[in-house]
Scaffold this motif. Structure first.
Motif, PDB file in Angstrom:
ATOM      1  N   GLY A 280      19.036  19.018  -2.507  1.00  7.99           N
ATOM      2  CA  GLY A 280      17.421  18.963  -2.749  1.00  7.99           C
ATOM      3  C   GLY A 280      16.694  20.023  -1.727  1.00  7.99           C
ATOM      4  O   GLY A 280      15.885  19.797  -1.152  1.00  7.99           O
ATOM      5  N   GLN A 318      22.723  15.914 -10.771  1.00 10.02           N
ATOM      6  CA  GLN A 318      21.996  14.870  -9.646  1.00 10.02           C
ATOM      7  C   GLN A 318      22.139  15.430  -8.366  1.00 10.02           C
ATOM      8  O   GLN A 318      23.277  15.794  -7.852  1.00 10.02           O
ATOM      9  N   ARG A 319      21.086  15.125  -7.437  1.00 15.35           N
ATOM     10  CA  ARG A 319      21.354  15.416  -6.041  1.00 15.35           C
ATOM     11  C   ARG A 319      22.442  14.702  -5.415  1.00 15.35           C
ATOM     12  O   ARG A 319      22.539  13.258  -5.597  1.00 15.35           O
ATOM     13  N   VAL A 328      15.930  11.776  -2.590  1.00 13.52           N
ATOM     14  CA  VAL A 328      14.866  12.031  -3.549  1.00 13.52           C
ATOM     15  C   VAL A 328      13.587  10.850  -3.157  1.00 13.52           C
ATOM     16  O   VAL A 328      13.842   9.941  -2.904  1.00 13.52           O
ATOM     17  N   GLU A 332       8.996  12.046  -6.802  1.00 17.09           N
ATOM     18  CA  GLU A 332      10.080  13.003  -7.041  1.00 17.09           C
ATOM     19  C   GLU A 332      11.005  12.728  -8.150  1.00 17.09           C
ATOM     20  O   GLU A 332      11.241  11.685  -8.165  1.00 17.09           O
ATOM     21  N   GLU A 333      11.370  13.725  -9.147  1.00 16.15           N
ATOM     22  CA  GLU A 333      12.100  13.263 -10.206  1.00 16.15           C
ATOM     23  C   GLU A 333      13.417  13.584  -9.780  1.00 16.15           C
ATOM     24  O   GLU A 333      13.888  14.797  -9.548  1.00 16.15           O
ATOM     25  N   ASP A 334      14.616  12.761 -10.054  1.00 19.65           N
ATOM     26  CA  ASP A 334      15.965  13.018  -9.683  1.00 19.65           C
ATOM     27  C   ASP A 334      16.525  13.750 -11.187  1.00 19.65           C
ATOM     28  O   ASP A 334      16.067  13.333 -12.156  1.00 19.65           O
TER      29      ASP A 334
END
Ligand code: AKG
Ligand code: FE2
Length: 368
Positions: A280, A318-319, A328, A332-334
């Protein structure tokens, strides 16, 4: 950087040029589990996205230096081949970046063309994870050396070594670095290593780079344009200067770029965009480029060897989740794409001019 053999063959890095005050991290201290060194590494990855890793006096570190020297020998042998022979192994961008790129095929920041030659060797080809490619004869003759370089580098970064003769040493480096990053990021031990195992298909490569000497040096000529590395982490061995970093808060103007001074016995480590995504934006991936080497170093050919680690192709972008990585937020877009889908999208964006290379990440951690 390799052992002093190659440093002894070139003019010294001049004094009086602006260099980056990069933190120096001791590999031996990291191996011993030093918390102080672990924090130094983490801060460097946040502030600069780069650090120098002193491989001496560790025996594992010295082994890696010797293997890096073999890769320098291989670079020399490969670039001694006839131009027409090298061209017969030409890479095929954007889909296949393995193989040879002659100079003058990429645009640099100032709109001119690059003047660096690259030969990318695919890790899976060397390890036997996919069917063998036909590489230049010099590389085919040294498959065992390349495997050894990969294994040792990998172990320094953080992947559990597999029993493949040779490749183990480069992998050891990765093991150590990733385990400290796991700890500092509040991740389960082994998280980062498991995302880049040696026995799964990835776009990881060993890159041999060379730019020619200049009789009348043009010191502002860009050999390789400003970019960030797309993968997780890169180990870079160089001897002659010319690599520059743009500090995070500076405009992309000639006088703002700072040189990295190559140091014998050290390897330069830098964070790539994948780790910025996964954390992130906690870790930083810095804009860097290669320019004509400073002072008398411009009068000799410049070569470098990079081990560019990419995660397994089927991993997710993915984070990652931990108490330290910022979650996220709403709005905010993951990222949900796989590594390979995301890389293909990114390459296309860059080609269409819709994505400009820039320093990313370096955000403060959330309180654990
Ligand atoms: O040759 C160098 O010092 C830098 C090479 C580099 O940044 C790369 O291959 O991504
Ligand atoms: Fe790079």
């Amino acid at each position: 950087m390799p052992t002093s053999k190659y440093f002894d063959q070139c003019p010294p890095f001049p004094s009086g040029v602006h260099t980056v005050p990069l933190p120096k991290v001791s590999f031996e201290e990291l191996q011993n589990g030093s918390e102080k060194e672990s924090q130094l590494l983490f801060q460097a990855c946040q502030e600069w996205g780069f650090f120098l890793l002193n491989l001496q006096p560790s025996s594992k570190g010295n082994e890696l230096l010797k293997h890096a020297e073999q890769m320098f020998d291989l670079t020399n042998e490969t670039y001694n081949l006839e131009q027409s022979v090298l061209d017969s192994y030409a890479y095929k961008p954007p889909h296949d970046l393995t193989g040879y790129k002659r100079k003058g095929q990429l645009k640099t920041d100032d709109g001119k063309m690059d003047c660096i030659e690259l030969y990318s060797i695919n890790q899976d080809d060397m390890l036997g994870n996919r069917s063998a490619r036909k590489n230049a004869d010099t590389i085919e003759a040294k498959r065992a050396d390349v495997r050894q370089f990969i294994e040792n580098s990998h172990s320094i970064i953080g992947m559990p070594p597999r029993t493949v003769q040779g490749v183990r040493w480069i992998l050891m480096l990765a093991d150590v670095i990733f385990s400290h990053l796991d700890k500092q990021l509040g991740l389960q031990p082994g998280t980062l290593s498991e995302l880049s195992p040696l026995n799964e298909i990835s776009e990881t490569s060993v890159r041999l780079l060379r730019s020619q000497s200049q009789l009348s040096p043009q010191y502002d000529s860009i050999s390789l344009g400003g970019h960030t590395d797309i993968g997780t982490i890169t180990l870079l061995f160089n001897v002659v200067g010319g690599l520059q970093i743009l500090p995070a808060d500076r405009e992309n103007e000639l006088e703002n770029w700072l040189y990295v001074k190559p140091e014998p016995g050290n390897v330069l480590v830098n964070i790539g965009d994948t780790l910025v995504e996964w954390t992130g934006g906690l870790l930083r991936s810095s804009l860097h480029r290669v320019i004509t080497a400073p002072g008398e170093q411009a009068l000799v050919a410049r070569q470098s060897v990079a081990y560019l680690v990419r995660p397994r192709n089927n991993a997710s972008m993915q984070r990652l989740k931990s108490g330290t990585i910022p979650p996220v937020e709403q709005g905010e877009e993951d990222e949900t794409r796989s590594v390979i889908e995301w890389a293909a999208w990114r390459a296309k964006q860059v080609m269409l001019g819709q994505l400009k290379s820039q320093t990313r990440g370096g955000r403060s951690a959330v309180a654990a």
